[in-house]
Design a protein around this motif. Structure first.
Motif, short mmCIF file in Angstrom:
data_model
loop_
_atom_site.label_atom_id
_atom_site.label_comp_id
_atom_site.label_asym_id
_atom_site.label_seq_id
_atom_site.Cartn_x
_atom_site.Cartn_y
_atom_site.Cartn_z
N THR A 63 12.73 37.16 41.66
CA THR A 63 11.52 36.63 42.30
C THR A 63 11.60 36.79 43.81
O THR A 63 10.65 37.25 44.45
N TYR B 281 17.11 35.14 37.69
CA TYR B 281 15.65 35.17 37.71
C TYR B 281 15.13 34.86 39.11
O TYR B 281 14.18 35.50 39.59
N ASP B 282 15.74 33.89 39.78
CA ASP B 282 15.33 33.55 41.15
C ASP B 282 15.55 34.73 42.09
O ASP B 282 14.73 34.98 42.98
N SER C 83 16.46 37.38 24.72
CA SER C 83 16.89 37.39 26.13
C SER C 83 18.19 38.15 26.40
O SER C 83 18.58 38.31 27.54
N ARG D 61 16.23 41.92 32.57
CA ARG D 61 15.10 41.07 32.24
C ARG D 61 14.15 41.76 31.26
O ARG D 61 13.76 41.19 30.24
N LEU E 27 20.26 37.25 31.99
CA LEU E 27 20.12 36.66 33.31
C LEU E 27 20.36 35.17 33.27
O LEU E 27 20.01 34.50 32.30
N GLU F 174 16.40 43.58 37.02
CA GLU F 174 15.09 43.82 36.41
C GLU F 174 15.24 44.52 35.06
O GLU F 174 14.52 44.22 34.11
N GLN G 237 13.59 40.58 27.39
CA GLN G 237 12.27 40.15 26.93
C GLN G 237 11.82 40.99 25.74
O GLN G 237 11.25 40.46 24.79
#
Length: 108
Positions: free
Chosen positions: A82, A78-79, A24, A15, A73, A12, A19
């Protein structure tokens, strides 16, 4: 903090910083060396990509300084974030961990 919670926390952080940077990548100045070591370990799991020499050269031009380390990432990372957010959280029992059940998986 459990190992998967640490992994999720590091992912996290990557990420969020990626962002915020707009490209990235999380750069060497944005993570402490111990966290960079954790990220290096996540690369072996396919959750993170480390910048190669060409990527670091491009990032150095963008940043106006030498970039010695950068990570971002992968789609699998990313998966994982999630999944980690959506998985049900078991409430710990007052006496410690509850009983465990063995689950067998069918080979694909």
């Amino acid at each position: 903090m459990r190992n998967w919670e640490k992994t999720l926390s590091v992912l996290e952080a990557l990420r969020e910083r990626g962002q915020a940077a707009g490209h990235s990548w999380t750069l060497d100045t944005e993570l402490f060396p111990p966290h960079q070591l954790q990220v290096n370990g996540l690369e072996n799991q396919g959750l993170v990509e480390l910048a190669d020499r060409e990527d670091r050269a491009e990032l150095s031009v963008l940043e106006g300084r030498p970039v010695r380390w950068a990570a971002r990432l992968t789609p699998h990372g990313y998966d994982t974030i999630t999944y980690g957010r959506s998985r049900p959280r078991a409430e710990p029992s007052p006496g410690g961990e509850g009983p465990r059940q063995l689950v067998e998986l069918i080979p694909s």
